[in-house]
Design an enzyme around this catalytic site. Sequence first.
Site, mmCIF file in Angstrom:
data_model
loop_
_atom_site.group_PDB
_atom_site.id
_atom_site.type_symbol
_atom_site.label_atom_id
_atom_site.label_comp_id
_atom_site.label_asym_id
_atom_site.label_seq_id
_atom_site.Cartn_x
_atom_site.Cartn_y
_atom_site.Cartn_z
ATOM 1 N N ARG A 171 0.829 -1.208 0.000
ATOM 2 C CA ARG A 171 0.000 0.000 0.000
ATOM 3 C C ARG A 171 0.866 1.261 0.000
ATOM 4 N NH1 ARG A 171 -3.840 2.600 4.321
ATOM 5 N NH2 ARG A 171 -5.419 3.531 2.989
ATOM 6 N N HIS A 225 0.356 4.459 -2.469
ATOM 7 C CA HIS A 225 0.156 5.842 -2.024
ATOM 8 C C HIS A 225 1.294 6.755 -2.433
ATOM 9 C CE1 HIS A 225 -3.208 5.180 1.173
ATOM 10 N NE2 HIS A 225 -3.468 4.619 0.015
ATOM 11 N N VAL A 274 -0.008 9.720 -5.346
ATOM 12 C CA VAL A 274 -0.012 11.104 -4.878
ATOM 13 C C VAL A 274 1.234 11.811 -5.401
ATOM 14 C CG1 VAL A 274 -0.045 12.625 -2.860
ATOM 15 C CG2 VAL A 274 -1.324 10.475 -2.809
ATOM 16 N N ASN A 307 -3.568 8.729 5.060
ATOM 17 C CA ASN A 307 -2.540 7.904 5.699
ATOM 18 C C ASN A 307 -2.593 7.867 7.220
ATOM 19 O OD1 ASN A 307 -1.252 7.204 3.215
ATOM 20 N ND2 ASN A 307 -0.389 9.269 3.159
ATOM 21 N N HIS A 334 -6.340 -5.513 -2.813
ATOM 22 C CA HIS A 334 -7.128 -5.687 -1.588
ATOM 23 C C HIS A 334 -7.402 -7.153 -1.275
ATOM 24 C CE1 HIS A 334 -8.811 -1.286 -1.594
ATOM 25 N NE2 HIS A 334 -7.533 -1.354 -1.272
HETATM 26 C C1 HEM Z 1 -9.997 3.206 -5.714
HETATM 27 C C2 HEM Z 1 -8.957 2.718 -5.205
HETATM 28 C C3 HEM Z 1 -8.703 2.392 -3.749
HETATM 29 C C4 HEM Z 1 -9.382 2.730 -2.605
HETATM 30 C C5 HEM Z 1 -10.633 3.575 -2.466
HETATM 31 C C6 HEM Z 1 -8.660 2.128 -1.497
HETATM 32 C C7 HEM Z 1 -9.017 2.250 -0.154
HETATM 33 C C8 HEM Z 1 -8.428 1.557 0.877
HETATM 34 C C9 HEM Z 1 -8.868 1.603 2.252
HETATM 35 C C10 HEM Z 1 -10.022 2.452 2.773
HETATM 36 C C11 HEM Z 1 -8.076 0.769 2.976
HETATM 37 C C12 HEM Z 1 -8.148 0.510 4.476
HETATM 38 C C13 HEM Z 1 -7.305 1.540 5.183
HETATM 39 C C14 HEM Z 1 -7.530 1.563 6.677
HETATM 40 O O1 HEM Z 1 -8.673 1.389 7.117
HETATM 41 O O2 HEM Z 1 -6.544 1.777 7.426
HETATM 42 C C15 HEM Z 1 -7.126 0.176 2.058
HETATM 43 C C16 HEM Z 1 -6.163 -0.737 2.412
HETATM 44 C C17 HEM Z 1 -5.258 -1.278 1.525
HETATM 45 N N1 HEM Z 1 -5.075 -0.893 0.203
HETATM 46 FE FE1 HEM Z 1 -6.347 0.239 -0.893
HETATM 47 N N2 HEM Z 1 -7.593 1.441 -1.989
HETATM 48 C C18 HEM Z 1 -7.579 1.579 -3.352
HETATM 49 C C19 HEM Z 1 -6.651 1.057 -4.213
HETATM 50 C C20 HEM Z 1 -5.553 0.321 -3.851
HETATM 51 C C21 HEM Z 1 -4.488 -0.087 -4.737
HETATM 52 C C22 HEM Z 1 -4.425 0.257 -6.225
HETATM 53 C C23 HEM Z 1 -3.594 -0.789 -3.986
HETATM 54 C C24 HEM Z 1 -2.272 -1.415 -4.387
HETATM 55 C C25 HEM Z 1 -1.857 -1.612 -5.598
HETATM 56 C C26 HEM Z 1 -4.107 -0.852 -2.644
HETATM 57 C C27 HEM Z 1 -3.537 -1.536 -1.601
HETATM 58 C C28 HEM Z 1 -4.065 -1.648 -0.322
HETATM 59 C C29 HEM Z 1 -3.579 -2.595 0.678
HETATM 60 C C30 HEM Z 1 -2.513 -3.660 0.450
HETATM 61 C C31 HEM Z 1 -4.305 -2.347 1.846
HETATM 62 C C32 HEM Z 1 -4.144 -3.049 3.210
HETATM 63 C C33 HEM Z 1 -3.040 -2.348 3.979
HETATM 64 C C34 HEM Z 1 -2.707 -2.943 5.347
HETATM 65 O O3 HEM Z 1 -3.162 -4.021 5.732
HETATM 66 O O4 HEM Z 1 -1.926 -2.277 6.068
HETATM 67 N N3 HEM Z 1 -5.282 -0.143 -2.579
HETATM 68 N N4 HEM Z 1 -7.358 0.678 0.797
#
Ligand code: HEM
Length: 323
Positions: A61, A65, A69, A93, A192
């Site tokens: 992630r 990010h 950005v 973040n 995800h």
């Molecule tokens: C429209 C696109 C996206 C939205 C709205 C989104 C939104 C989110 C949200 C809300 C979370 C949870 C954060 C939290 O509650 O702390 C999350 C986690 C995560 N996102 Fe996304 N995301 C998007 C695209 C992506 C992309 C493109 C990637 C990677 C290529 C990605 C990788 C991750 C990963 C791996 C997590 C888990 C992180 C952890 O366990 O620490 N996301 N994302």
Amino acid sequence: MASFSLSFLQWCLISILFRSAFSQLSENFYSASCPKAHSIISHHVKNAIKKEPRMGASMLRLQFHDCGVGGCDGSNLLDDTKNSTGEKSALLNLNSARGFEVIDKIKNRLEQSCPGVVSCADILAMVGRECVFRLGGPNYTLPLGRRDSTESHRLLADAMVPIFLKGVEAQIAAFQSLGFNKNEFVALTGAHTVGMARCESYRQHIYEDKNIDPTFAASLQANCPKEGGNNNTAPIDNRTPFVFDNMYFVNLMKQKGLLATDQGLFTGKGGPTDAIVANYSSSKDNFFKEFASAIVKFGQLGVLTGTKGEIRTNCRKVNTPKA
Ligand code: HEM
Ligand SMILES: *[C@@H]1O[C@H](CO)[C@@H](O)[C@H](O)[C@H]1NC(C)=O
Ligand SMILES: *[C@@H]1O[C@H](CO)[C@@H](O)[C@H](O)[C@H]1NC(C)=O
Ligand SMILES: *[C@@H]1O[C@H](CO)[C@@H](O)[C@H](O)[C@H]1NC(C)=O
Ligand SMILES: *[C@@H]1O[C@H](CO)[C@@H](O)[C@H](O)[C@H]1NC(C)=O
């Protein structure tokens, strides 16, 4: 088609991303200057994931990010200073981004081995690749040679949030303006399939939305009460939370997406990305192929090369802070 327009700030964001898109990166960039870079990174990522599987998701992630950005320039690693508040404390973040200590460890080790050579932006890209691979996902070749920004893009980080939360049409439009088609966009969200989200991010979906399996929603409510517990986490893919597979897409087809934005990608009523979710849920190979090519492309957004930017010696600080 829902109408959708980008704000001025969002256009700025997109134009920065194109500042040198798809420019002169090369796969063997460090083969002479830091031949051990790959093995050092591989070793540290492997250990970090062994210690805590979620770290693989968290660091992937970080790469997203960074690139999303203001381009892949390591800007999201910069700590806030007295004079500037940057991406780290932005809503995107805050209390959420993690893995910085592992990146620091890797950077320190690389500085011992080849001082001033490997950029923080490249570290994020290589770490992201390693995380995907170690968690069971595809392996892919990575163009390298990114340089680091000397500033963090706070305004842009804040501008990203509304784009992401607006729903599927807005997301498609935003990714399209960055040069990504629907297949690529949906494949990228397949990240995800690993990691966790905080109650704050999914509360509304499990209490208020109709497009969620009721049993699934109920099972999440004890750990995510209507009030409080904002930091409590749940796996985004609750079948195989730390395996990079296509289970995320299988879940979406059963209305078992944890995040509203994810579930928005599959409506079951002929939504604009329904067929793509169905495609990836039935073929891990199709998902892997598309994810690999999309993330390699995403990793080249807005890169700094040549004499632009710098190679930070500490990923948290610019080398020479402006007075
Ligand atoms: C429209 C696109 C996206 C939205 C709205 C989104 C939104 C989110 C949200 C809300 C979370 C949870 C954060 C939290 O509650 O702390 C999350 C986690 C995560 N996102 Fe996304 N995301 C998007 C695209 C992506 C992309 C493109 C990637 C990677 C290529 C990605 C990788 C991750 C990963 C791996 C997590 C888990 C992180 C952890 O366990 O620490 N996301 N994302
Ligand atoms: C969530 O965690 C952060 C630190 O990561 C802390 O500052 C904040 O107070 C916590 N919020 C709640 C509601 O516990
Ligand atoms: C992954 O791909 C890279 C680049 O093509 C290659 O150097 C590396 O050996 C591959 N790793 C594995 C385990 O296949
Ligand atoms: C399924 O996805 C793959 C990879 O993106 C793509 O090549 C193929 O055309 C897609 N199939 C359908 C039926 O959309
Ligand atoms: C903040 O700005 C002041 C004056 O503009 C300067 O003296 C100081 O070194 C700066 N601090 C940091 C941490 O950049």
